[in-house]
Design an enzyme around this catalytic site. Structure first.
Site, PDB file in Angstrom:
ATOM      1  N   ASN A  72       0.971  -1.618   0.053  1.00  0.00           N
ATOM      2  CA  ASN A  72      -0.268   0.320  -0.185  1.00  0.00           C
ATOM      3  C   ASN A  72       0.651   1.463  -0.297  1.00  0.00           C
ATOM      4  OD1 ASN A  72      -1.553   2.092   0.584  1.00  0.00           O
ATOM      5  ND2 ASN A  72      -2.545   1.672   3.154  1.00  0.00           N
TER       6      ASN A  72
ATOM      7  N   LYS B 145       0.541   4.405  -0.067  1.00  0.00           N
ATOM      8  CA  LYS B 145      -0.747   5.555   0.588  1.00  0.00           C
ATOM      9  C   LYS B 145      -0.058   6.306  -0.411  1.00  0.00           C
ATOM     10  CE  LYS B 145      -0.258   3.735   5.535  1.00  0.00           C
ATOM     11  NZ  LYS B 145      -0.053   3.302   5.946  1.00  0.00           N
TER      12      LYS B 145
ATOM     13  N   HIS C 279     -10.000   1.177   5.063  1.00  0.00           N
ATOM     14  CA  HIS C 279      -8.291   1.204   5.800  1.00  0.00           C
ATOM     15  C   HIS C 279      -8.179   2.156   6.708  1.00  0.00           C
ATOM     16  CE1 HIS C 279      -4.525   2.305   6.813  1.00  0.00           C
ATOM     17  NE2 HIS C 279      -3.728   1.434   6.170  1.00  0.00           N
TER      18      HIS C 279
ATOM     19  N   GLU D  17      -6.522   4.178   8.518  1.00  0.00           N
ATOM     20  CA  GLU D  17      -6.641   5.304   7.949  1.00  0.00           C
ATOM     21  C   GLU D  17      -8.241   6.291   7.089  1.00  0.00           C
ATOM     22  OE1 GLU D  17      -3.296   5.926   5.683  1.00  0.00           O
ATOM     23  OE2 GLU D  17      -1.942   4.890   7.521  1.00  0.00           O
TER      24      GLU D  17
ATOM     25  N   GLU E 125      -5.367  -5.439  10.635  1.00  0.00           N
ATOM     26  CA  GLU E 125      -4.512  -4.494  10.545  1.00  0.00           C
ATOM     27  C   GLU E 125      -4.366  -3.443  12.373  1.00  0.00           C
ATOM     28  OE1 GLU E 125      -2.181  -3.706   7.005  1.00  0.00           O
ATOM     29  OE2 GLU E 125      -4.121  -1.791   7.657  1.00  0.00           O
TER      30      GLU E 125
ATOM     31  N   GLY F 135       3.113   2.096  10.406  1.00  0.00           N
ATOM     32  CA  GLY F 135       3.569   3.027  10.730  1.00  0.00           C
ATOM     33  C   GLY F 135       4.139   3.424  11.811  1.00  0.00           C
TER      34      GLY F 135
ATOM     35  N   SER G 166       3.139  -2.671  10.039  1.00  0.00           N
ATOM     36  CA  SER G 166       4.962  -2.500  10.740  1.00  0.00           C
ATOM     37  C   SER G 166       5.666  -3.983   9.541  1.00  0.00           C
ATOM     38  CB  SER G 166       5.587  -1.965  11.960  1.00  0.00           C
ATOM     39  OG  SER G 166       4.840  -0.772  12.145  1.00  0.00           O
TER      40      SER G 166
HETATM   41  C1  PEP Z   1      -0.779  -0.181   6.006  1.00  0.00           C
HETATM   42  O1  PEP Z   1      -0.266   1.452   5.184  1.00  0.00           O
HETATM   43  O2  PEP Z   1      -1.448  -0.997   6.194  1.00  0.00           O
HETATM   44  C2  PEP Z   1       0.570  -0.376   6.684  1.00  0.00           C
HETATM   45  C3  PEP Z   1       0.159  -1.719   7.501  1.00  0.00           C
HETATM   46  O3  PEP Z   1       1.424   0.470   7.046  1.00  0.00           O
HETATM   47  P1  PEP Z   1       2.531  -0.093   8.250  1.00  0.00           P
HETATM   48  O4  PEP Z   1       3.169  -1.295   6.923  1.00  0.00           O
HETATM   49  O5  PEP Z   1       3.726   1.065   7.411  1.00  0.00           O
HETATM   50  O6  PEP Z   1       2.916   0.014   9.315  1.00  0.00           O
END
Ligand code: PEP
Length: 257
Positions: free
Chosen positions: A10, A12, A97, A99, A169, A175, A215
């Site tokens: 992703n 983003k 997501h 976000e 998640e 992040g 992460s």
């Molecule tokens: C994500 O964007 O869904 C995500 C898990 O980001 P990251 O791997 O940077 O934590």
């Protein structure tokens, strides 16, 4: 039951000019060409979907979008129709997501409408669920997951459920560099699978793919993906660079169960 792992990258809003998309994909495509045991999806900003669609043509990397609206067309300024996505070769779409939920106030009922629409058009949804840090610390993780499954997957048939990919998640791990331990992640993946068994049946629960996101990096990917109920990962930061993303894809290929 053998489930094909799925690795989603992703981007983003971090990568997505035609130039930087081309630069990364031209180095990634030859590296993963032989990896057919893993579904690889690159999830890019809307503006570069057409460019990336052409770059991925004839490769084993699938194209994903980061969002969509639940109507085909109309006066919805700034929204993107799922039909437009289909028309340019998009196969997967991320829905809900954290976000989108937290910054843009997307509710479970809105995500449910988008999910039904995506499924009706044969777009493959990757639906994100997960708890905030305060919720985990208050011992509410399983309540939050239960609520999100009930609301987001409301009125789905068994066939629709099986076509959906779930991304667990934990929001505190996205992040932040803090990863759930493989044991913490597996505990929730088992919980999700058992809840789907209760709501649908064993076959649906055993067939549905549940990715972990938060992460994921080359250093922790293999330990996470070794777990029986973790079917790959949704990767943000580490998907922005060819070498780290390739290592994560490779970790999924090496840990096929
Ligand atoms: C994500 O964007 O869904 C995500 C898990 O980001 P990251 O791997 O940077 O934590």
């Amino acid at each position: 039951m053998v489930r094909k792992p799925i690795i989603g990258g992703n981007w983003k809003m971090n990568r997505g000019t035609p130039e930087d998309s081309k630069e990364m994909l031209e180095s990634l495509i030859p590296l993963v060409l032989e990896i057919n045991s893993v579904d690889i999806v690159i999830v890019v900003p809307f503006t570069v979907l057409t460019t990336v669609s052409k770059l991925l043509n004839g490769t084993n990397i699938k194209l994903g979008a980061q969002n969509m609206y639940f109507e085909d067309k109309g006066a919805y300024t700034g929204e993107v129709s799922p039909r437009f996505l289909k028309a340019i070769g998009v196969e997967y779409v991320i829905l809900g997501h954290s976000e989108r939920r937290d910054i843009f106030n997307e509710s479970d009922s809105l995500i449910n409408k988008k999910l039904k629409k995506a499924l009706s058009l044969d777009l493959k949804p990757i639906v994100c669920i997960g708890e905030h840090l305060e919720e985990r610390e208050a011992g509410k993780t399983k309540d939050i997951i239960t609520y999100q499954i009930n609301e987001t997957f409301k009125a789905l048939t068994k066939e629709e459920m099986i076509k959906t990919v779930i991304a667990y998640e934990p929001i505190w791990a996205i992040g932040t560099g803090k990863t759930a331990t493989p044991e913490q992640a597996e505990e929730i993946h088992i919980f999700i699978r058992e809840y789907i068994n209760q709501k649908f049946d064993r076959d649906t629960a055993d067939s549905i793919r549940i990715q972990y996101g938060g992460s994921v990096k080359p250093t922790n990917a293999e330990d996470l993906f070794k777990k029986k109920n973790i079917d790959g990962g949704l990767v943000g930061g580490a998907s922005l660079e060819t070498n780290s993303f390739y290592q994560i894809i490779n970790a999924a290929a090496l840990t096929i169960k």
